[in-house]
Design a protein around this motif. Sequence first.
Motif: not given
Lengths: 49, 405
Positions: B295-298, B374-377
């Motif tokens: 997910f970080g990759a996306i 990376r907004p979620w991370c």
Amino acid sequence: MKMRKYAAWGLLISFLCLCVLELWTSYKTIANAGLKSIRYVCGVRESGE
Amino acid sequence: MACILTIGLNVGSGGNFPPGICFLEFVMALNKSKCMWIISILAIALSWFAGERSSRDSLLVQLHEMEPSLTDIEKIQEDIYKARSAYGEVYVAVEAAPGYGGPVKVAVVVDGEKRICRLAILEANETRSNFDDVIKAGLLDVFSGKYIDKIPAVHAVSGATMTSGAILQGIDKAVHRIDAARFGADYTETPGRISQSQIAKTAVAVCLFILALWVNSARYPWSGKWGRRGCLFLSFVTLGVIFAAQPSLSTVVLFLGGSWTSGLASYITLLCLLLSGFIVLITGNNLYCRMICPFGAIQEGLSGIFRPKAPALEPWMRWIPRLLALAVICFGLYFRAPGNASYEPFSKVFSFAGSGFMFAVAVVSVIASLFFLRPWCGTLCPMRSVFDFLRFGRNWFIEKHSKEK
């Protein structure tokens, strides 16, 4: 810079709201089922149908 | 815990000080982060024991709840019972089969005419949306009222293959065991085997971690930046798109809860979590988030369009994802429900499973990736908090030991 800071705050708060709603739904699922209750039952009626 | 600390400190100091003073000295020497670390360990341990105590549920209570007319329940074999009920004399079998989040326990009631009177799922720690899909598909209802020698062939529910497969396997075992115990049919139980595809997937996951370690090492001869991007891309394709297996808080709860010891349909997420945690403990590097997280990759891939910066949060805000992750781990351990202890959008992104809220989180993350790195991370991802927690414990341990030396 200030705008970026506010945007980051907005992002965090929106994620937080969505995740808390998700967790609340999960909790309701568990609470409705009850910790000791079984998850699902089905069967025929005693008459045989 | 206080006693253990006191005894430990007393032993460490040669037992020269009264225990109370030792403990006070220890507490006074701790800073905020160390206090939080100890409180987290205590909270997790308390939730684990409280969950263990409340889930020590009698099977008989569950059987009565499933079929209130059951009386004179008598155990005739391991997990097989004979009883009287409104259907006459019945046989009850309770069987468990490995699902995605641990064993799925199924109970089947068969009457003297070999007819299935009742079916129930007594225990399931599967992802909520998958479990709901299986129930909505009427998987159990198909068997209700059928004769055990004319069981219909039922296929697993698409999109919830592991959950429905575990339920079908449990029903099959239960029915065959009753047939053998009551009606004398031949039945030899075949031991569960991990499929070749699962072994291949596990090997790919291990290779990914080895590759990430090599790229991160000084022996890697080429550009580390491109190597890291290559790792992320490979992980996105394999762990993300093909396997849809990304460790999450559910995996952490699954591991801590211990239900994986009874067997899992897939071990990839657990393996990824353990390898990531092991690397953090040994090297102090959070290799998973930096080089493997699909997910970080996306997010990083999308951030490449405008090259934005990471979300600028105040240092105290780092405690929000940490506290939320701790609360959810305790919640999951108390209810012994790893499937419900998750708020990450991973499954929605890669396997389109999950609720509308998770869909919203996934959409916001994807759109925000154009404006933030990376907004979620960088905001609420709990996996980073889990690895930070491990790293903090490791560094504290090393610091304490180096001082002692």
